[in-house]
Motif scaffolding. Sequence first.
Motif, PDB file in Angstrom:
ATOM      1  N   GLN A 105      44.686  44.697  37.882  1.00 24.73           N
ATOM      2  CA  GLN A 105      43.727  45.464  38.844  1.00 24.73           C
ATOM      3  C   GLN A 105      44.268  46.706  39.430  1.00 24.73           C
ATOM      4  O   GLN A 105      43.963  47.791  39.443  1.00 24.73           O
ATOM      5  N   HIS A 106      45.505  46.313  40.150  1.00 23.96           N
ATOM      6  CA  HIS A 106      46.212  47.366  41.018  1.00 23.96           C
ATOM      7  C   HIS A 106      46.640  48.395  39.948  1.00 23.96           C
ATOM      8  O   HIS A 106      46.746  49.517  40.324  1.00 23.96           O
ATOM      9  N   ILE A 107      47.420  47.966  38.835  1.00 23.53           N
ATOM     10  CA  ILE A 107      48.071  48.922  37.980  1.00 23.53           C
ATOM     11  C   ILE A 107      47.237  49.856  37.299  1.00 23.53           C
ATOM     12  O   ILE A 107      47.093  51.035  37.329  1.00 23.53           O
ATOM     13  N   ASN A 108      45.759  49.302  36.922  1.00 22.89           N
ATOM     14  CA  ASN A 108      44.869  49.796  36.038  1.00 22.89           C
ATOM     15  C   ASN A 108      44.436  50.762  37.113  1.00 22.89           C
ATOM     16  O   ASN A 108      43.618  52.033  36.771  1.00 22.89           O
ATOM     17  N   LYS A 168      49.439  54.939  33.290  1.00 24.74           N
ATOM     18  CA  LYS A 168      49.303  54.589  31.956  1.00 24.74           C
ATOM     19  C   LYS A 168      50.434  54.949  31.048  1.00 24.74           C
ATOM     20  O   LYS A 168      50.341  55.381  29.921  1.00 24.74           O
ATOM     21  N   HIS A 169      51.721  54.880  31.884  1.00 26.73           N
ATOM     22  CA  HIS A 169      52.808  55.166  31.105  1.00 26.73           C
ATOM     23  C   HIS A 169      53.584  53.898  30.480  1.00 26.73           C
ATOM     24  O   HIS A 169      53.427  53.489  29.375  1.00 26.73           O
ATOM     25  N   VAL A 211      46.326  45.488  30.551  1.00 26.87           N
ATOM     26  CA  VAL A 211      47.091  46.401  31.374  1.00 26.87           C
ATOM     27  C   VAL A 211      46.685  47.781  30.419  1.00 26.87           C
ATOM     28  O   VAL A 211      47.150  48.069  29.288  1.00 26.87           O
ATOM     29  N   ASP A 212      45.874  48.673  31.015  1.00 30.88           N
ATOM     30  CA  ASP A 212      45.692  49.980  30.472  1.00 30.88           C
ATOM     31  C   ASP A 212      47.002  50.925  30.245  1.00 30.88           C
ATOM     32  O   ASP A 212      46.841  51.737  31.097  1.00 30.88           O
ATOM     33  N   THR A 213      47.887  50.883  29.457  1.00 29.51           N
ATOM     34  CA  THR A 213      48.995  51.467  29.559  1.00 29.51           C
ATOM     35  C   THR A 213      49.451  51.698  27.978  1.00 29.51           C
ATOM     36  O   THR A 213      49.213  50.902  27.408  1.00 29.51           O
TER      37      THR A 213
END
Length: 441
Positions: free
Chosen positions: A332-335, A340-341, A360-362
């Motif tokens: 959640q934190h990363i998204n 998104k790299h 993870v949306d990346t």
Amino acid sequence: MAEQVAKNARIASTVLKTLSNEERIIALKAVHDGLLKAKLDIFEANVKDMQAAKENNLSSALIGRLDLSKGDKFDVMLQGILDVADLEDPVGKLTLARQLDQGLNLYRVTAPVGVLLVIFEARPEVIANISALAIKSGNAAILKCGKECFHTFTIMSKIVSESLAATVVPKDAVQMIGSREDVAALLDQDKYIDLVIPRGSRELVRSIKENTKIPVLGHADGICSIYVDKDADLAMASRILADAKTNYPSGCNAAETLLIHESLKDQVPQIVKGLIDAGVVLHASESVAEVLAASLIPAAQVVPAIEGDFDKEFLSFDIAVGFTKDVNSAIQHINTHGSKHTDVIITDNKDAADKFLKSVDTAGVYWNCSSRFADGFRYGFGTEVGISTNKIHSRGPVGLEGLMIYQYQLRGEGNIAGDYLGAGGKKAFIHKDIELSSVQL
């Protein structure tokens, strides 16, 4: 002037895409040999740019990107040209063959995008990278550098032009422009330019996106996060973190955020040991700072995280550090805060890793390895045109494949739509796939 540059590039692109793979390879090797022969002259020009950058108090991150003589950067750049030359020809590859009816066959084949406008700041190696990828993929390219690498750009562009002049590649297939005014005018040439690729600061990318109708491929930030899970091998974690942060801190694939499972509070000094030994400053959340206060870590290397640190691309020996309660909260934190790299999980728990990899949306998501692998050269693309965080056909490091689109070729024998269902006729389509290996176009 800008319109004429764009027109010339369009004309060159129509010729370039018809050249054979062998002819394009010869051109690439000519560029490689020309740059290698002029290595000392290029370094001399590059020194002038770095001296000017220091005199103008430009950031250490920018100067690091500008330095073409650092480590094996120049050699890797040249090898990238040869690697691209050796790659399979991306033009005219058959990806679908289907019989619609007797004597009416549909084919999908790869084709170049057309004309690329590439705008970059302190990245002189981009001249070689883009020239190689453009020629190999049959795309014409217009290149514009930032004033930071003016001297390097001038000599390298001269060498590229002279090298190509001795080949069958059209002289306007790779053009170099100098003024900022030209860029503004070129961004209006959506009739002739098909794709804009900015490589530089967040401000550069956002400015371009706001001032053109032409599709833009790229990324504004490289906020790469590493999550150390409760089941991580801590020695592995420390080693990966040190590499991801310090191997090349001004790179867009360097780690900027460290998230640690809260059950590992007592092991934080061990986890960050590699970072501390390398001189990295930890921008620690309050709870992390409390843990580190009781350790032997130098006080100067732990500072309170302030608002925005977990949304920041430091591009230096700094990293934001915080706790997270589980893999879900890390995701959640990363998204929420990532760019998104490229993002990483370190764990021996396959279930946790699989969840992270899928959630993870990346553009790049890694398990137990450094974020620094996010690179076209390391992926085997030869080199890259840039990193894309867009949700289009190209994501992550963009090599030859990302510079290709496709076209549908329909080959008939006098067929007309009016004979078929859906257009007034009674004939039904066969829609039978044809084995690709049996097709000879």
